[in-house]
Design a protein around this motif. Structure first.
Motif, PDB file in Angstrom:
ATOM      1  N   THR A 298       2.949 104.108  34.355  1.00  0.00           N
ATOM      2  CA  THR A 298       3.054 104.728  33.031  1.00  0.00           C
ATOM      3  C   THR A 298       4.458 104.434  32.504  1.00  0.00           C
ATOM      4  O   THR A 298       5.380 105.222  32.657  1.00  0.00           O
ATOM      5  CB  THR A 298       2.822 106.242  33.104  1.00  0.00           C
ATOM      6  OG1 THR A 298       3.754 106.820  34.032  1.00  0.00           O
ATOM      7  CG2 THR A 298       1.412 106.549  33.572  1.00  0.00           C
TER       8      THR A 298
ATOM      9  N   GLU B 133       1.642  93.916  30.393  1.00  0.00           N
ATOM     10  CA  GLU B 133       1.972  95.207  29.794  1.00  0.00           C
ATOM     11  C   GLU B 133       1.146  95.389  28.532  1.00  0.00           C
ATOM     12  O   GLU B 133       0.947  94.441  27.762  1.00  0.00           O
ATOM     13  CB  GLU B 133       3.465  95.263  29.458  1.00  0.00           C
ATOM     14  CG  GLU B 133       3.946  96.602  28.904  1.00  0.00           C
ATOM     15  CD  GLU B 133       3.748  96.738  27.410  1.00  0.00           C
ATOM     16  OE1 GLU B 133       3.641  97.881  26.921  1.00  0.00           O
ATOM     17  OE2 GLU B 133       3.687  95.705  26.714  1.00  0.00           O
ATOM     18  N   LYS B 134       0.640  96.580  28.334  1.00  0.00           N
ATOM     19  CA  LYS B 134      -0.073  96.878  27.095  1.00  0.00           C
ATOM     20  C   LYS B 134      -0.121  98.385  26.871  1.00  0.00           C
ATOM     21  O   LYS B 134      -0.333  99.166  27.808  1.00  0.00           O
ATOM     22  CB  LYS B 134      -1.493  96.295  27.098  1.00  0.00           C
ATOM     23  CG  LYS B 134      -2.436  96.863  28.139  1.00  0.00           C
ATOM     24  CD  LYS B 134      -3.816  96.222  28.034  1.00  0.00           C
ATOM     25  CE  LYS B 134      -4.779  96.774  29.082  1.00  0.00           C
ATOM     26  NZ  LYS B 134      -6.106  96.124  29.020  1.00  0.00           N
ATOM     27  N   ASP B 135       0.120  98.760  25.648  1.00  0.00           N
ATOM     28  CA  ASP B 135      -0.044 100.134  25.198  1.00  0.00           C
ATOM     29  C   ASP B 135       0.654 101.150  26.108  1.00  0.00           C
ATOM     30  O   ASP B 135       0.099 102.192  26.446  1.00  0.00           O
ATOM     31  CB  ASP B 135      -1.534 100.467  25.101  1.00  0.00           C
ATOM     32  CG  ASP B 135      -1.792 101.760  24.331  1.00  0.00           C
ATOM     33  OD1 ASP B 135      -0.937 102.117  23.489  1.00  0.00           O
ATOM     34  OD2 ASP B 135      -2.813 102.414  24.596  1.00  0.00           O
ATOM     35  N   GLY B 136       1.882 100.820  26.531  1.00  0.00           N
ATOM     36  CA  GLY B 136       2.651 101.773  27.323  1.00  0.00           C
ATOM     37  C   GLY B 136       2.353 101.790  28.800  1.00  0.00           C
ATOM     38  O   GLY B 136       2.942 102.580  29.547  1.00  0.00           O
TER      39      GLY B 136
ATOM     40  N   ARG C 157      -0.115 110.577  29.567  1.00  0.00           N
ATOM     41  CA  ARG C 157      -1.014 109.452  29.312  1.00  0.00           C
ATOM     42  C   ARG C 157      -2.423 109.952  29.024  1.00  0.00           C
ATOM     43  O   ARG C 157      -3.105 109.469  28.110  1.00  0.00           O
ATOM     44  CB  ARG C 157      -1.027 108.512  30.526  1.00  0.00           C
ATOM     45  CG  ARG C 157      -1.832 107.245  30.309  1.00  0.00           C
ATOM     46  CD  ARG C 157      -1.157 106.349  29.309  1.00  0.00           C
ATOM     47  NE  ARG C 157      -2.100 105.413  28.716  1.00  0.00           N
ATOM     48  CZ  ARG C 157      -1.754 104.480  27.834  1.00  0.00           C
ATOM     49  NH1 ARG C 157      -0.489 104.364  27.462  1.00  0.00           N
ATOM     50  NH2 ARG C 157      -2.648 103.675  27.322  1.00  0.00           N
TER      51      ARG C 157
ATOM     52  N   LYS D 176      -2.664 111.367  25.554  1.00  0.00           N
ATOM     53  CA  LYS D 176      -2.690 110.301  24.560  1.00  0.00           C
ATOM     54  C   LYS D 176      -4.076 109.690  24.436  1.00  0.00           C
ATOM     55  O   LYS D 176      -4.522 109.336  23.331  1.00  0.00           O
ATOM     56  CB  LYS D 176      -1.675 109.220  24.936  1.00  0.00           C
ATOM     57  CG  LYS D 176      -1.599 108.069  23.950  1.00  0.00           C
ATOM     58  CD  LYS D 176      -0.536 107.060  24.370  1.00  0.00           C
ATOM     59  CE  LYS D 176      -0.460 105.906  23.370  1.00  0.00           C
ATOM     60  NZ  LYS D 176       0.579 104.910  23.754  1.00  0.00           N
ATOM     61  N   GLU D 177      -4.785 109.579  25.557  1.00  0.00           N
ATOM     62  CA  GLU D 177      -6.110 108.960  25.553  1.00  0.00           C
ATOM     63  C   GLU D 177      -7.228 109.973  25.374  1.00  0.00           C
ATOM     64  O   GLU D 177      -8.400 109.597  25.355  1.00  0.00           O
ATOM     65  CB  GLU D 177      -6.317 108.180  26.854  1.00  0.00           C
ATOM     66  CG  GLU D 177      -5.357 107.016  27.038  1.00  0.00           C
ATOM     67  CD  GLU D 177      -5.655 106.207  28.283  1.00  0.00           C
ATOM     68  OE1 GLU D 177      -6.666 106.500  28.961  1.00  0.00           O
ATOM     69  OE2 GLU D 177      -4.883 105.285  28.585  1.00  0.00           O
TER      70      GLU D 177
END
Length: 244
Positions: free
Chosen positions: A101, A143-146, A187, A190-191
Motif C-alpha cells: 500500500t 505500480e498503479k492507483d497507489g 485502502r 478507498k475501494e
C-alpha cells in the motif's frame, strides 16, 4: 478437502505450493497442515502394502500461515539434513511477490535492519540496538492507483521479516493487519471494501536450491492463481511466463 499442487517429486524430496492459510507444519489448532497433508498423500500412493508405516516428511523451512507459495519437504532423513543445512546457511534462494500500500523510497534497493522478536505477541520490530540482522533485496515490478507490486529476495530468514521491513520502510503489505493495519484499512475504505480479514498479499514465487543427493541445481517458479496478485491484475508478471 484442500487441494495442494505438487510441482516435483522424487525419492528424496517433494516440492509443492502451500495454499494461503494452511500451516506449514503441525500446530495446536485442528486445521490440516501441509506436512500432515503430504504424509496422507504419500500414504495413499503407497497403498495397502505400506499399511501401518507412516511416510517420512521432514520440515526444512517454513512459511507464515497466511502466506502461500512454493515449499520443499524432505522424504528421507538424509535429504532433510542436506536441505536444512542449505536453508540455515542461506544458500537456498527464496523470492517473494508482495503487494504494497504505497511505494518504497526507491524502485529497487536493499533493506538492512535489526529485528527483535516478542514471543508474547508473536510479532517482530526493527530495533536500534540488539536484535538480529535482517537483509533483503527488492525490485518494483509495477505500480498503479497507489499500490505497488514488488519482488523480494531474502538474505536472511527472520520472523515476519518481509512484513516488518516493508512496513518500516514506509510501504506495508496489503492485508497485513499486524504491521500495516492502517494502510490496509485506508485502502479498503478507498475501494469500498467492508471490514473482514483481507488476504495477506505475500507469496513465495520462486525457490532455488541444490538437490541434497545429486547436488543438481533446482529452481521452481509459480505465480498466484487467485487473489490480488494474479497475472491478470499485473501484466508485468508476464516475464515469468517468458522465462519458461
Amino acid at each position: 478437502m484442500i487441494e495442494v499442487k505438487i510441482l516435483y517429486e522424487d525419492a528424496q524430496l517433494i516440492v509443492c505450493v502451500k495454499p494461503p492459510g494452511m500451516p506449514s507444519q503441525v500446530e495446536r489448532s485442528s486445521t490440516m497442515d501441509l506436512a500432515s497433508w503430504l504424509k496422507n498423500y504419500l500414504a495413499l500412493k503407497q497403498g495397502d502394502g505400506a499399511r501401518g508405516k507412516s511416510p517420512y516428511i521432514g520440515v526444512v523451512h517454513r512459511l507464515d500461515r497466511p502466506v502461500g507459495g512454493i515449499m520443499v519437504y524432505a522424504k528421507t532423513p538424509k535429504a532433510a539434513a542436506g536441505l536444512s543445512r542449505q536453508f540455515s546457511e542461506h544458500r537456498a534462494e527464496k523470492d517473494y511477490l508482495a503487494l504494497l500500500t504505497g511505494r518504497l523510497p526507491e524502485p529497487s534497493g536493499t533493506l538492512v535492519d535489526h529485528l527483535e522478536k516478542d514471543g508474547r505477541t508473536n510479532t517482530s520490530a526493527v530495533v536500534a540496538k540488539g536484535g538480529k540482522k535482517a537483509g533483503l533485496d527488492y525490485r518494483e515490478l509495477e505500480e498503479k492507483d497507489g499500490l505497488s507490486l514488488v519482488e523480494v529476495r531474502l538474505h536472511t530468514g527472520r520472523h515476519h521479516q518481509i512484513r516488518v521491513q516493508m512496513a518500516h520502510a514506509g510501504a506495508g503489505i496489503y492485508g497485513d493487519m499486524k504491521y500495516n493495519g492502517e494502510g490496509t484499512r485506508k485502502r479498503n475504505e478507498k475501494e469500498g471494501i467492508g471490514s473482514g480479514n483481507p488476504e495477506l498479499c505475500l507469496f513465495s514465487c520462486r525457490l532455488t536450491f541444490k538437490h541434497p543427493v545429486s547436488h543438481q541445481k533446482m529452481c521452481f517458479e509459480v505465480l498466484p492463481e487467485q487473489g490480488r496478485m494474479t497475472i491478470d491484475e499485473w501484466p508485468s508478471l508476464s516475464y515469468y511466463k517468458k522465462r519458461k
